[in-house]
Design an enzyme around this catalytic site. Structure first.
Site, PDB file in Angstrom:
ATOM      1  N   CYS A 139       0.807  -1.066   0.035  1.00  0.00           N
ATOM      2  CA  CYS A 139       0.104   0.014   0.041  1.00  0.00           C
ATOM      3  C   CYS A 139       0.959   1.270   0.082  1.00  0.00           C
ATOM      4  O   CYS A 139       1.518   1.756  -0.974  1.00  0.00           O
ATOM      5  CB  CYS A 139      -1.031   0.067   1.168  1.00  0.00           C
ATOM      6  N   HIS A 154      -4.197  -4.759   0.335  1.00  0.00           N
ATOM      7  CA  HIS A 154      -3.774  -5.451   1.609  1.00  0.00           C
ATOM      8  C   HIS A 154      -3.727  -6.582   1.272  1.00  0.00           C
ATOM      9  O   HIS A 154      -4.652  -7.173   1.909  1.00  0.00           O
ATOM     10  CB  HIS A 154      -4.500  -4.626   2.745  1.00  0.00           C
ATOM     11  N   GLU A 186      -2.634  -8.455   3.802  1.00  0.00           N
ATOM     12  CA  GLU A 186      -2.964  -9.131   5.133  1.00  0.00           C
ATOM     13  C   GLU A 186      -4.466  -8.894   5.139  1.00  0.00           C
ATOM     14  O   GLU A 186      -5.110  -9.446   6.397  1.00  0.00           O
ATOM     15  CB  GLU A 186      -2.331  -8.023   5.873  1.00  0.00           C
TER      16      GLU A 186
END
Lengths: 252, 194
Positions: free
Chosen positions: B77, B176, B178
């Site tokens: 990001c 993202h 994650e």
């Protein structure tokens, strides 16, 4: 293409999931971490965890719960409930929450929106608004819908955006718990009025209600609680159904 | 294998570390130059504002360390944007690993800014697992890197932009991983395999 989002909402009290029907009755629907992970696995696009604890002692449980949630789920989630300062927010984001939602405290002190947005970025500030129609005017309520305020839904939402909120989570108290569909008229008005995303909340009862929220209400996301918690609508089936109706869904 | 997550004022360090934990990766979170240099792989997370973050990195001399790293580095990001030459976000000079300009999205029609939510990733070439093709990943950003010679995946929002990039030992994702469910795990696994 950016998808519409399906968001289960989990109300938490003293570390357990509960759901207020019409903001009054409460039924237990399980362990929040397990329930959250199950929803993530079923294809929920985001989760909201709302702490409705009454005491500070119970709130402490929530902070450590947020970290446990972040450890186990691999989709974005918002936490809210009782947030009234920058100091309240920092530990929640550090624990792995992606966004925070604010409600009563922002009505009391609108500057809170500016402060949080400046400190953490607009993308993680969700302004939650509970409103009900009184004398033909959508009137903002606080404290879980108990207290009427002199704020009106549309001007308050617009002010929230200008002060730096990144999303509006609008719950129609007139629709919440009825299972008769979302408040599509005010939702559509919010969409036309605002440049930030709007999450529809309150009233989900059938899969068709979600189509209406996305098409008639022009919502960016739709949130529901009990229909998911009690398995009345299953998320994979809902998303597959919406997909066949040309509503863009994440179908990974 | 030992992975180092660069510790700085990025908002998503906890989430990134949990994602690695779920994949069973051995990692450390550090801003110590020696420790970062000796790691097998380095992860450069990022959530925040470009100029404040670059100032912080300069104070810690991390702005010189990161471009000099020889092992595989993954920027996420804002991490990816700071690996570019310059960002329109508060006119910020970045690290220049990718010789590209980071631009602000201009809202168009019903398309709001920030670009927030799930969007599909179309693999262009390179390091990403082919299974990522057309999967949805989670994005939150107002600035983007145009499609360029380093682009390894493209996503379309207002305009086609780089959702992943690669140059030499430097890898990057605008979304993202994650927070991107299985698609995100695929991307992290792709990086762990390079």
């Amino acid at each position: 293409m950016l998808t519409k989002r399906i968001i289960p909402c989990l109300d938490i009290k003293d570390g357990r999931t509960v759901k207020g029907i019409n903001f009054v009755n409460i039924r237990d629907a399980g362990d929040p971490v397990e329930l959250g992970a199950t929803y993530a696995q079923q294809g929920a696009d985001e989760l909201v965890f709302l702490d409705i604890s009454a005491t500070n002692e119970q709130r402490k449980t929530f902070a450590s719960l947020v970290k446990d949630i972040a450890r186990h789920i691999n989709i974005p989630f918002t936490v809210g409930g009782g947030i009234s300062s920058v100091a309240d927010v920092a530990p929640l984001l550090e624990a792995g929450a992606d966004k925070v939602s604010i409600n009563s405290a922002a009505v009391r002190n609108p500057n809170l929106i500016d402060e949080l947005s400046k400190a953490f970025g607009a993308q993680c500030i969700v302004l939650a608004i509970d409103a009900r129609k009184i004398d033909n005017t959508w009137t903002v309520h606080t404290h879980g819908g108990k207290n009427a305020t002199d704020k009106k839904l549309f001007t308050w939402a617009k002010e929230g955006q200008e002060r730096g909120a990144g999303e509006i989570l609008f719950t129609s108290m007139d629709h919440d718990g009825t299972k008769a569909g979302f408040a599509n008229d005010p939702l559509s008005k919010l969409h036309d009025l605002l440049q930030i995303p709007v999450i529809a909340s309150g009233g989900a009862g059938t899969k068709e209600h979600f189509i209406d929220a996305f098409i008639l209400g022009k919502a960016d996301a739709a949130l529901a609680a009990s229909i998911f918690h009690f398995g009345e609508i299953k998320i994979p089936e809902l998303k597959a159904f919406l997909n066949t109706k040309n509503i863009t869904m994440r179908m990974n | 294998m030992k992975l180092a997550i660069i510790k700085y004022n990025a908002g998503n360090i906890q989430s990134v570390s949990f994602a690695l934990e779920r994949l069973g990766v051995d990692f450390t979170i550090t801003d110590n130059a020696e420790e970062i240099m000796k790691a097998d792989k380095v992860l450069f997370p990022g959530v925040g504002e470009a100029s404040t973050t670059m100032r912080y990195l300069r104070d810690k001399k991390l702005d010189q360390l990161v471009p000099a790293l020889k092992q595989p580095v993954l920027g996420i990001c804002l991490g990816m944007q700071l690996m570019c030459r310059h960002s329109e976000e508060n006119d910020t000079t970045c690290m220049g690993i990718f010789d590209e300009e980071v631009k602000l999205f201009v809202p168009k029609d019903d398309l709001k800014v920030p670009h927030m939510g799930w969007n599909n990733v179309v693999k262009a070439n390179g390091w990403l697992d082919p299974a990522i093709e057309n999967q949805y990943a989670y994005f939150v950003h107002s600035y983007y890197v145009p499609v360029n010679s380093y682009t390894s995946a493209v996503t379309e929002y207002i305009t086609p932009f780089s959702s992943a990039m690669h140059r030499d030992n430097f890898y990057a994702a605008q979304f993202h991983p994650e927070k991107s469910a299985k698609a995100g795990e695929l991307v992290l696994k792709s990086f762990l395999k390079v």
